[in-house]
Design a protein around this motif. Structure first.
Motif, PDB file in Angstrom:
ATOM      1  N   PHE A  35      41.487  33.554  42.386  1.00  0.00           N
ATOM      2  CA  PHE A  35      40.762  33.677  41.117  1.00  0.00           C
ATOM      3  C   PHE A  35      41.750  33.994  40.000  1.00  0.00           C
ATOM      4  O   PHE A  35      42.912  34.310  40.274  1.00  0.00           O
ATOM      5  CB  PHE A  35      39.714  34.783  41.204  1.00  0.00           C
ATOM      6  CG  PHE A  35      38.596  34.458  42.139  1.00  0.00           C
ATOM      7  CD1 PHE A  35      37.547  33.639  41.739  1.00  0.00           C
ATOM      8  CD2 PHE A  35      38.599  34.933  43.441  1.00  0.00           C
ATOM      9  CE1 PHE A  35      36.519  33.307  42.613  1.00  0.00           C
ATOM     10  CE2 PHE A  35      37.585  34.607  44.326  1.00  0.00           C
ATOM     11  CZ  PHE A  35      36.535  33.794  43.903  1.00  0.00           C
ATOM     12  N   PRO A  40      38.479  41.105  39.699  1.00  0.00           N
ATOM     13  CA  PRO A  40      38.412  42.076  40.795  1.00  0.00           C
ATOM     14  C   PRO A  40      39.348  41.793  41.970  1.00  0.00           C
ATOM     15  O   PRO A  40      39.991  42.706  42.493  1.00  0.00           O
ATOM     16  CB  PRO A  40      36.942  42.027  41.232  1.00  0.00           C
ATOM     17  CG  PRO A  40      36.361  40.806  40.618  1.00  0.00           C
ATOM     18  CD  PRO A  40      37.167  40.503  39.395  1.00  0.00           C
ATOM     19  N   THR A  41      39.437  40.537  42.395  1.00  0.00           N
ATOM     20  CA  THR A  41      40.275  40.235  43.557  1.00  0.00           C
ATOM     21  C   THR A  41      41.746  40.431  43.208  1.00  0.00           C
ATOM     22  O   THR A  41      42.534  40.953  44.000  1.00  0.00           O
ATOM     23  CB  THR A  41      39.980  38.810  44.063  1.00  0.00           C
ATOM     24  OG1 THR A  41      38.586  38.760  44.399  1.00  0.00           O
ATOM     25  CG2 THR A  41      40.781  38.450  45.287  1.00  0.00           C
ATOM     26  N   HIS A  91      37.639  37.049  50.199  1.00  0.00           N
ATOM     27  CA  HIS A  91      36.555  37.999  49.952  1.00  0.00           C
ATOM     28  C   HIS A  91      35.214  37.507  50.459  1.00  0.00           C
ATOM     29  O   HIS A  91      35.134  36.472  51.114  1.00  0.00           O
ATOM     30  CB  HIS A  91      36.539  38.421  48.492  1.00  0.00           C
ATOM     31  CG  HIS A  91      35.979  37.436  47.501  1.00  0.00           C
ATOM     32  ND1 HIS A  91      35.819  36.095  47.752  1.00  0.00           N
ATOM     33  CD2 HIS A  91      35.546  37.617  46.230  1.00  0.00           C
ATOM     34  CE1 HIS A  91      35.302  35.512  46.682  1.00  0.00           C
ATOM     35  NE2 HIS A  91      35.126  36.410  45.753  1.00  0.00           N
ATOM     36  N   SER A 160      31.449  32.023  44.786  1.00  0.00           N
ATOM     37  CA  SER A 160      32.135  33.295  44.510  1.00  0.00           C
ATOM     38  C   SER A 160      31.142  34.443  44.721  1.00  0.00           C
ATOM     39  O   SER A 160      29.939  34.214  44.887  1.00  0.00           O
ATOM     40  CB  SER A 160      32.666  33.308  43.073  1.00  0.00           C
ATOM     41  OG  SER A 160      31.583  33.252  42.170  1.00  0.00           O
ATOM     42  N   VAL A 161      31.634  35.649  44.662  1.00  0.00           N
ATOM     43  CA  VAL A 161      30.759  36.813  44.830  1.00  0.00           C
ATOM     44  C   VAL A 161      29.727  36.879  43.705  1.00  0.00           C
ATOM     45  O   VAL A 161      28.532  37.069  43.934  1.00  0.00           O
ATOM     46  CB  VAL A 161      31.606  38.111  44.864  1.00  0.00           C
ATOM     47  CG1 VAL A 161      30.731  39.335  44.665  1.00  0.00           C
ATOM     48  CG2 VAL A 161      32.360  38.202  46.177  1.00  0.00           C
ATOM     49  N   SER A 162      30.196  36.720  42.463  1.00  0.00           N
ATOM     50  CA  SER A 162      29.271  36.812  41.327  1.00  0.00           C
ATOM     51  C   SER A 162      28.226  35.698  41.379  1.00  0.00           C
ATOM     52  O   SER A 162      27.085  35.891  40.962  1.00  0.00           O
ATOM     53  CB  SER A 162      30.053  36.754  40.016  1.00  0.00           C
ATOM     54  OG  SER A 162      31.012  35.726  40.083  1.00  0.00           O
ATOM     55  N   GLY A 184      37.035  33.059  37.263  1.00  0.00           N
ATOM     56  CA  GLY A 184      37.122  34.415  37.794  1.00  0.00           C
ATOM     57  C   GLY A 184      36.270  35.290  36.900  1.00  0.00           C
ATOM     58  O   GLY A 184      35.944  34.899  35.762  1.00  0.00           O
ATOM     59  N   THR A 185      35.890  36.482  37.386  1.00  0.00           N
ATOM     60  CA  THR A 185      35.075  37.324  36.511  1.00  0.00           C
ATOM     61  C   THR A 185      35.930  38.138  35.536  1.00  0.00           C
ATOM     62  O   THR A 185      35.379  38.827  34.680  1.00  0.00           O
ATOM     63  CB  THR A 185      34.112  38.236  37.307  1.00  0.00           C
ATOM     64  OG1 THR A 185      34.842  38.940  38.308  1.00  0.00           O
ATOM     65  CG2 THR A 185      33.001  37.437  37.946  1.00  0.00           C
ATOM     66  N   GLN A 203      31.645  42.736  40.832  1.00  0.00           N
ATOM     67  CA  GLN A 203      32.228  43.799  41.655  1.00  0.00           C
ATOM     68  C   GLN A 203      32.679  44.965  40.785  1.00  0.00           C
ATOM     69  O   GLN A 203      33.284  44.787  39.732  1.00  0.00           O
ATOM     70  CB  GLN A 203      33.409  43.243  42.443  1.00  0.00           C
ATOM     71  CG  GLN A 203      33.011  42.120  43.393  1.00  0.00           C
ATOM     72  CD  GLN A 203      34.221  41.404  43.951  1.00  0.00           C
ATOM     73  OE1 GLN A 203      34.943  41.938  44.751  1.00  0.00           O
ATOM     74  NE2 GLN A 203      34.442  40.177  43.516  1.00  0.00           N
TER      75      GLN A 203
HETATM   76  N1  ASP Z   1      36.406  37.872  42.965  1.00  0.00           N
HETATM   77  C1  ASP Z   1      36.324  37.009  41.815  1.00  0.00           C
HETATM   78  C2  ASP Z   1      37.420  37.319  40.836  1.00  0.00           C
HETATM   79  O1  ASP Z   1      38.355  37.981  41.210  1.00  0.00           O
HETATM   80  C3  ASP Z   1      35.009  37.031  41.176  1.00  0.00           C
HETATM   81  C4  ASP Z   1      33.890  36.657  42.097  1.00  0.00           C
HETATM   82  O2  ASP Z   1      34.080  36.309  43.257  1.00  0.00           O
HETATM   83  O3  ASP Z   1      32.792  36.716  41.611  1.00  0.00           O
HETATM   84  O4  ASP Z   1      37.363  36.897  39.714  1.00  0.00           O
END
Ligand code: ASP
Length: 324
Positions: A35, A40-41, A91, A160-162, A184-185, A203
């Protein structure tokens, strides 16, 4: 004769692998973060590799390879030489949600990696731009139900996580906002602060400083307990949406076939980093959750990946999500 030559070649090959592992690492290691920088990562990767590189006596260089919800970078990492010089921070999205969303995913999270260990648990929060017209989660959900088409929801790409935690949220409250993808966030958070987008589920390690600074607002944290880093933010249960319970994680992986001695050295460096006071402090300040002893092992991470793929596949199929 031929047999002996082959046997000798095999012994030589083994010796080379042994020697390789013995003096590993003798040059810098690359860690792929799938990302954009600053998210966050990336934050978790920089915090844990800082101390890992001291243990290993070599620099760990972060390479941000963003795209397709993290699957671009992880595909590259999975296909890298399994020599310990390319590792990655995967992740919950890349190694849990992605298989449900990408039918042509080029890696299998449960088979194509040498897991190293969990780096940090990262609870999910529902966050909105500062002046969003809803003072708490109940008002936000009510607003979403009647105005969803006017609301822009940021995420870090399909899978992605978000994205996966975001569409889970939307499906629980039966709303369909407009989704806006970022690399990425980290960049998504910038747009949330400037008010270009309205909300996201993200996150904690990314959003905690901006919540503490009053630059964005947090409606709730989707864990059973409040976070010590954000004691004023209610849980989803307290805020009236107890069905929304979700947490993410970030973990270190190497490509499948990485020699066991190298996996051991990397795991040892990760464990030492997580025991380091400064690493702990930095992760905890951001609301990260320190992995237990069992979660820090390759076996613990392998189990987590298997259970996450099993958990997310039906949830995302039910939410009607797909990358196509
Ligand atoms: N982990 C992602 C990032 O680092 C964000 C996501 O997975 O939502 O931007």
């Amino acid at each position: 004769m031929k047999k002996i030559a082959l046997a000798l070649a095999a012994v030589a090959g083994l010796a080379a692998t042994g020697a390789q592992a013995q003096d590993y690492p003798n040059r810098p290691i690359t860690m792929i973060v799938p990302f954009a920088a600053g998210g966050p990562t990336d934050v978790v990767a920089r915090i844990v590799t800082d101390h890992m590189s001291r243990t290993l006596g070599q620099q760990i260089v972060i390479e941000n390879v963003a795209g397709a919800g993290g699957t671009t970078g992880i595909t590259r990492g999975a296909q890298a030489q399994p020599d310990g010089y390319t590792i990655m921070m995967g992740h919950m999205g890349t190694h849990g949600a992605a298989p449900a969303l990408y039918p042509n995913l080029k890696y299998d999270p449960t088979k194509d990696f040498a897991p190293i260990g969990l780096a940090a648990g990262t609870p999910i929060l529902i966050v909105a731009k500062k002046d969003f017209p809803a003072k708490d989660l109940k008002e936000f959900v009510a607003y979403m139900k009647s105005n969803a088409s006017k609301v822009n929801q940021a995420h870090a790409g399909v899978g992605s996580v978000s994205h996966s935690t975001g569409i889970l949220f939307d499906s629980i409250i039966s709303a369909k906002p407009t989704l806006v993808a970022y690399r990425g966030t980290g960049p998504a958070l910038n747009d949330l602060m400037s008010g270009t987008v309205d909300f996201m589920t993200d996150q904690i390690v990314n959003v905690a400083p901006q919540i503490q600074g009053g630059n964005i607002k947090a409606y709730a944290i989707a864990t059973p307990e409040r976070s010590p880093a954000l004691p004023d933010v209610p849980t989803t249960k307290e805020a009236g949406l107890g069905d929304y319970q979700v947490s993410a994680w970030n973990a270190v992986f190497a490509p499948k076939g990485t020699p066991p001695d190298i996996v051991k050295k990397l795991n040892d460096a990760l464990v030492k980093s997580l025991d380091d006071e400064n690493t702990k402090k930095r992760l905890l300040e951001l609301g990260g959750v320190l992995p237990s002893a069992a979660e820090r092992t390759p076996e613990g991470l392998q189990k987590l990946v298997e259970s996450e793929v099993a958990r997310w596949t039906p949830v995302l199929k039910a939410a009607g999500a797909s990358a196509e």
